[in-house]
Design a protein around this motif. Structure first.
Motif, PDB file in Angstrom:
ATOM      1  N   UNK A  95       3.365  -4.411  -7.530  1.00 47.97           N
ATOM      2  CA  UNK A  95       2.737  -5.241  -6.503  1.00 47.97           C
ATOM      3  C   UNK A  95       1.987  -4.418  -5.462  1.00 47.97           C
ATOM      4  N   UNK A  96       1.956  -3.121  -5.638  1.00 45.78           N
ATOM      5  CA  UNK A  96       1.323  -2.248  -4.648  1.00 45.78           C
ATOM      6  C   UNK A  96       0.061  -1.598  -5.205  1.00 45.78           C
ATOM      7  N   UNK A  97      -0.861  -1.315  -4.293  1.00 47.72           N
ATOM      8  CA  UNK A  97      -1.973  -0.428  -4.646  1.00 47.72           C
ATOM      9  C   UNK A  97      -1.483   0.963  -4.321  1.00 47.72           C
ATOM     10  N   UNK A  98      -1.656   1.882  -5.262  1.00 51.11           N
ATOM     11  CA  UNK A  98      -1.135   3.230  -5.083  1.00 51.11           C
ATOM     12  C   UNK A  98      -2.302   4.203  -4.960  1.00 51.11           C
ATOM     13  N   UNK A 152      -1.659  -0.244 -10.081  1.00 51.35           N
ATOM     14  CA  UNK A 152      -3.008  -0.413  -9.523  1.00 51.35           C
ATOM     15  C   UNK A 152      -3.367   0.866  -8.761  1.00 51.35           C
ATOM     16  N   UNK A 153      -3.870   1.869  -9.486  1.00 55.64           N
ATOM     17  CA  UNK A 153      -4.245   3.155  -8.890  1.00 55.64           C
ATOM     18  C   UNK A 153      -5.601   3.047  -8.213  1.00 55.64           C
ATOM     19  N   UNK A 154      -5.740   3.676  -7.068  1.00 55.73           N
ATOM     20  CA  UNK A 154      -7.046   3.823  -6.440  1.00 55.73           C
ATOM     21  C   UNK A 154      -7.534   5.237  -6.746  1.00 55.73           C
ATOM     22  N   UNK A 155      -8.727   5.569  -6.308  1.00 57.68           N
ATOM     23  CA  UNK A 155      -9.213   6.934  -6.487  1.00 57.68           C
ATOM     24  C   UNK A 155      -8.378   7.876  -5.626  1.00 57.68           C
ATOM     25  N   UNK A 156      -8.110   9.048  -6.176  1.00 58.18           N
ATOM     26  CA  UNK A 156      -7.279  10.017  -5.473  1.00 58.18           C
ATOM     27  C   UNK A 156      -8.074  10.915  -4.543  1.00 58.18           C
ATOM     28  N   UNK A 173       0.872  -1.171   0.000  1.00 57.00           N
ATOM     29  CA  UNK A 173       0.000   0.000   0.000  1.00 57.00           C
ATOM     30  C   UNK A 173       0.911   1.224   0.000  1.00 57.00           C
ATOM     31  N   UNK A 174       0.804   2.034  -1.039  1.00 50.42           N
ATOM     32  CA  UNK A 174       1.631   3.229  -1.155  1.00 50.42           C
ATOM     33  C   UNK A 174       0.714   4.429  -1.353  1.00 50.42           C
ATOM     34  N   UNK A 175       0.905   5.453  -0.537  1.00 50.30           N
ATOM     35  CA  UNK A 175       0.215   6.726  -0.703  1.00 50.30           C
ATOM     36  C   UNK A 175       1.212   7.658  -1.372  1.00 50.30           C
ATOM     37  N   UNK A 202      -4.185  11.483 -15.849  1.00 52.90           N
ATOM     38  CA  UNK A 202      -2.818  11.480 -16.348  1.00 52.90           C
ATOM     39  C   UNK A 202      -2.048  10.265 -15.812  1.00 52.90           C
ATOM     40  N   UNK A 203      -2.099  10.034 -14.513  1.00 57.01           N
ATOM     41  CA  UNK A 203      -1.363   8.925 -13.905  1.00 57.01           C
ATOM     42  C   UNK A 203      -1.823   7.580 -14.462  1.00 57.01           C
ATOM     43  N   UNK A 204      -3.130   7.392 -14.583  1.00 57.45           N
ATOM     44  CA  UNK A 204      -3.659   6.127 -15.111  1.00 57.45           C
ATOM     45  C   UNK A 204      -3.231   5.907 -16.564  1.00 57.45           C
TER      46      UNK A 204
END
Length: 152
Positions: free
Chosen positions: A100-103, A129-133, A73-75, A120-122
């Protein structure tokens, strides 16, 4: 793990607040060549930040790599520059294995929304594996931050 880029201290404060809520290590990323006030002057067409953001010069390298230690898990925090993350964030994402991380991206901005930065990031890094910002702002409550951080 909380990783952030901050030149004026605003995003650093957001990262510290997030750390107080979710815990974990917080690491600041920096450009190999530090930014000066002149580099950051968005009103000057040929300022370094302006040239980087518009692809007229290469994205900056990192001052040093970040040891992710297998974080899952990375913020990832940053200010909004011209609607998107600063190019030093691209340098970080490009040079670190985040597959391997959800960002969880988060930003700071006086008025720009997170939407364009997320798109842009996506688009630039579809393997992540981007989550909502989340955009940090003055009225954001600790409960809202916790709910965002816990969202799957």
């Amino acid at each position: 793990m909380i990783i952030y880029f901050s030149e004026t201290g605003t995003t650093e404060k957001a990262a510290e607040r997030l750390q107080g809520i979710v815990g974990g290590e917080a690491v600041r990323i920096a450009a190999a060549q530090p930014y000066t006030n002149e580099d950051l002057d968005w009103r000057v067409e040929d300022s370094r930040a302006n040239l980087e953001q518009h692809g007229k010069i290469a994205a900056p390298g990192l001052a040093e790599p970040v040891e992710l230690g297998g974080a899952t898990e990375v913020f990832l925090g940053f200010p909004i520059w011209w609607g998107i993350p600063p190019k030093v964030v691209d340098s970080f994402v490009s040079s670190h294995e985040l597959g391997n991380a959800r960002v969880h991206p988060f930003c700071t901005s006086g008025s720009s929304p997170m939407d364009e930065a997320e798109d842009y990031l996506r688009s630039a890094f579809p393997q992540i594996a981007w989550t909502n910002g989340l955009r940090f702002h003055d009225g954001l409550s600790d409960e809202e931050i916790r709910a965002w951080a816990d969202a799957r």
